[in-house]
Write a protein that holds these residues in place. Structure first.
Motif, PDB file in Angstrom:
ATOM      1  N   GLU A   1       3.977   6.223   8.043  1.00  0.00           N
ATOM      2  CA  GLU A   1       3.316   7.384   7.832  1.00  0.00           C
ATOM      3  C   GLU A   1       2.908   7.775   6.524  1.00  0.00           C
ATOM      4  N   GLY A   2       3.583   6.825   5.694  1.00  0.00           N
ATOM      5  CA  GLY A   2       3.304   7.151   4.146  1.00  0.00           C
ATOM      6  C   GLY A   2       3.848   8.400   3.598  1.00  0.00           C
ATOM      7  N   LEU A   3       4.721   9.046   4.157  1.00  0.00           N
ATOM      8  CA  LEU A   3       5.333  10.341   3.731  1.00  0.00           C
ATOM      9  C   LEU A   3       6.371  10.047   2.483  1.00  0.00           C
ATOM     10  N   GLY A   4       6.152  10.846   1.561  1.00  0.00           N
ATOM     11  CA  GLY A   4       7.374  10.854   0.326  1.00  0.00           C
ATOM     12  C   GLY A   4       9.016  10.841   0.764  1.00  0.00           C
ATOM     13  N   PRO A   5      10.029  10.634   0.333  1.00  0.00           N
ATOM     14  CA  PRO A   5      11.175  10.798   0.384  1.00  0.00           C
ATOM     15  C   PRO A   5      11.825  11.923   1.065  1.00  0.00           C
ATOM     16  N   ILE A   6      11.406  12.997   0.473  1.00  0.00           N
ATOM     17  CA  ILE A   6      11.826  14.550   1.007  1.00  0.00           C
ATOM     18  C   ILE A   6      11.206  14.596   2.438  1.00  0.00           C
ATOM     19  N   ALA A   7       9.597  14.616   2.613  1.00  0.00           N
ATOM     20  CA  ALA A   7       8.922  14.768   3.531  1.00  0.00           C
ATOM     21  C   ALA A   7       9.555  13.825   4.778  1.00  0.00           C
ATOM     22  N   ALA A   8       9.916  12.831   4.274  1.00  0.00           N
ATOM     23  CA  ALA A   8      10.557  11.690   5.289  1.00  0.00           C
ATOM     24  C   ALA A   8      11.626  12.067   5.983  1.00  0.00           C
ATOM     25  N   ILE A   9      12.594  12.767   5.275  1.00  0.00           N
ATOM     26  CA  ILE A   9      13.824  13.076   5.815  1.00  0.00           C
ATOM     27  C   ILE A   9      13.501  14.195   6.870  1.00  0.00           C
ATOM     28  N   ARG A  10      12.638  15.224   6.214  1.00  0.00           N
ATOM     29  CA  ARG A  10      12.327  16.282   6.969  1.00  0.00           C
ATOM     30  C   ARG A  10      11.716  15.599   8.463  1.00  0.00           C
ATOM     31  N   ARG A  11      10.941  14.871   8.289  1.00  0.00           N
ATOM     32  CA  ARG A  11      10.198  14.315   9.401  1.00  0.00           C
ATOM     33  C   ARG A  11      10.999  13.726  10.495  1.00  0.00           C
ATOM     34  N   SER A  12      12.140  12.765   9.860  1.00  0.00           N
ATOM     35  CA  SER A  12      12.998  12.250  10.522  1.00  0.00           C
ATOM     36  C   SER A  12      14.138  13.316  11.528  1.00  0.00           C
ATOM     37  N   ALA A  13      14.325  14.124  10.535  1.00  0.00           N
ATOM     38  CA  ALA A  13      15.091  15.471  11.216  1.00  0.00           C
ATOM     39  C   ALA A  13      14.365  15.970  12.278  1.00  0.00           C
ATOM     40  N   GLU A  14      13.024  16.295  12.229  1.00  0.00           N
ATOM     41  CA  GLU A  14      12.511  16.945  13.513  1.00  0.00           C
ATOM     42  C   GLU A  14      12.393  15.913  14.628  1.00  0.00           C
ATOM     43  N   LEU A  15      12.228  14.606  14.291  1.00  0.00           N
ATOM     44  CA  LEU A  15      12.189  13.697  15.473  1.00  0.00           C
ATOM     45  C   LEU A  15      13.339  13.501  16.320  1.00  0.00           C
ATOM     46  N   ILE A  16      14.329  13.625  15.218  1.00  0.00           N
ATOM     47  CA  ILE A  16      15.834  13.593  16.022  1.00  0.00           C
ATOM     48  C   ILE A  16      16.029  15.049  16.703  1.00  0.00           C
TER      49      ILE A  16
ATOM     50  N   GLY B   1       0.652  -1.064  -0.176  1.00  0.00           N
ATOM     51  CA  GLY B   1      -0.022   0.135   0.046  1.00  0.00           C
ATOM     52  C   GLY B   1       0.794   1.157  -0.088  1.00  0.00           C
ATOM     53  N   ARG B   2       2.322   1.034   0.267  1.00  0.00           N
ATOM     54  CA  ARG B   2       2.911   2.256   0.315  1.00  0.00           C
ATOM     55  C   ARG B   2       3.939   2.137  -0.780  1.00  0.00           C
ATOM     56  N   TRP B   3       3.922   1.235  -1.878  1.00  0.00           N
ATOM     57  CA  TRP B   3       4.781   1.248  -2.820  1.00  0.00           C
ATOM     58  C   TRP B   3       5.404   2.576  -3.662  1.00  0.00           C
ATOM     59  N   PRO B   4       4.443   3.415  -3.883  1.00  0.00           N
ATOM     60  CA  PRO B   4       5.105   4.799  -4.398  1.00  0.00           C
ATOM     61  C   PRO B   4       6.066   5.516  -3.493  1.00  0.00           C
ATOM     62  N   GLN B   5       5.709   5.645  -2.145  1.00  0.00           N
ATOM     63  CA  GLN B   5       6.670   6.140  -1.014  1.00  0.00           C
ATOM     64  C   GLN B   5       7.852   5.476  -1.158  1.00  0.00           C
ATOM     65  N   ILE B   6       7.663   3.920  -1.155  1.00  0.00           N
ATOM     66  CA  ILE B   6       8.877   2.974  -1.062  1.00  0.00           C
ATOM     67  C   ILE B   6       9.818   3.036  -2.329  1.00  0.00           C
ATOM     68  N   LEU B   7       9.128   3.366  -3.462  1.00  0.00           N
ATOM     69  CA  LEU B   7      10.045   3.606  -4.546  1.00  0.00           C
ATOM     70  C   LEU B   7      10.787   4.860  -4.735  1.00  0.00           C
TER      71      LEU B   7
END
Length: 304
Positions: A178-193, A110-116
């Motif tokens: 969360e199903g975020l895209g790659p750029i949003a995932a990096i921002r989210r990861s940086a925010e959590l850290i 169900g997350r294949w576009p984000q995973i790709l």
């Protein structure tokens, strides 16, 4: 010693989850097998089929590099897809439930576009860092000046690699859960850290230490087998069986460490997201990795 004790405790907690659901190891094992089949098939195709794109006499054929990158991307997608399924299953186990491998694979599908997208970004960055490291190593020759420049370049690339690993530490759980895209995932990861991270990755360090100890143990057993074979007349079949067993143990251990790492990262992500310890972790375990932000804030800010 305190970091070591925390690392051992984290490893035990993750191990308790894996022990209750050992089939989770099938996911990283299957992804490794898929990568071997895909990469091996590409190599065989290049070697046996005359119509396959070749690098050319001066390594200048762009079609060869395009085909190589596509295979590289597909291998990355297989690994990330399996990791996403594993993270989903680990999240369910951390919350006190139990997800089947089929449910994990369905969630990843169900997350294949984000995973790709994440696979493409991670593969590209990894390839760039490896290429830069190779260029730095190739720049070194007999001259002292070039060796120093090469060494400085390798240090810079290592720092960039470490920064990328730290910045994207929570990217996979963010993409998978969360199903975020790659750029949003990096921002989210940086925010959590930035909000929660305090100490070094104790769990990563502990797993790394156990991996090194495991390798040393396997090398010691291998040396023992060779020594006994030289000292005593041993049938060749016995030696082959001994090394086969060592190989199987090494593969199982590697898969177990990968699975344990995914479980811990997922647990740390859950704590960073909710501020609550996952049900499967003992109280105070994951908090040992995260510092209390209130202690670092001035009294006025903490009171607010």
């Amino acid at each position: 010693m305190e970091r070591w004790r925390r690392g051992v405790a984290i490893l035990k907690a993750s191990w308790s989850i894996l022990r209750g659901q050992p089939e989770l190891m099938i996911l990283p094992a299957a992804s490794a097998f898929g990568v071997i089949v895909l990469a091996g098939g590409f190599i065989l195709l290049e070697a046996l089929w005359s119509g396959a794109p070749k690098p050319g006499p001066e390594l200048t054929n762009p079609w060869f590099y395009l085909a190589t990158f596509v295979v590289y991307l597909l291998c990355a997608f297989i690994v990330v897809f399996a990791n996403a399924a594993l993270i989903f299953c680990a999240r369910r186990s951390l919350d006190g439930g139990r997800a089947t491998l089929r449910e994990g694979l369905q969630a990843a599908a169900g997350r294949w576009p984000q995973i790709l997208g994440w696979s493409a970004l991670a593969a590209t960055v990894g390839l760039i860092l490896k290429t830069l490291a190779g260029v730095c190593r190739g720049a070194a020759d007999d001259s002292k000046q070039n060796i120093i420049i090469s060494l400085i370049g390798l240090i810079v690339v290592s720092v960039l690699d470490a920064f990328w690993v730290m910045l994207t530490y929570f990217a996979m759980p963010v993409v998978a859960l969360e199903g975020l895209g790659p750029i949003a995932a990096i921002r989210r990861s940086a925010e959590l850290i930035r909000q929660r991270w305090g100490e070094a990755l104790v769990g990563e360090g502990a797993l790394g230490v156990f991996a090194v100890l495991g390798m040393l143990a396997l090398f010691a057993v291998s040396a023992l087998i060779i020594g006994v074979a030289n000292a005593v007349s041993v049938h060749a079949a016995v030696i082959v069986i001994g090394f086969s067993i060592i190989g199987v143990v090494a593969v199982i251990g590697s898969v177990a460490l990968v699975t344990l790492n995914a479980i811990f990262v997922t647990g740390a992500y859950c704590y960073a997201l909710r501020g609550e310890v996952p049900a499967a972790f003992a109280n105070g375990l994951v908090e040992a990795v995260f510092k209390d932000d209130a202690k670092k804030q001035p009294p006025a800010a903490a009171a607010a």
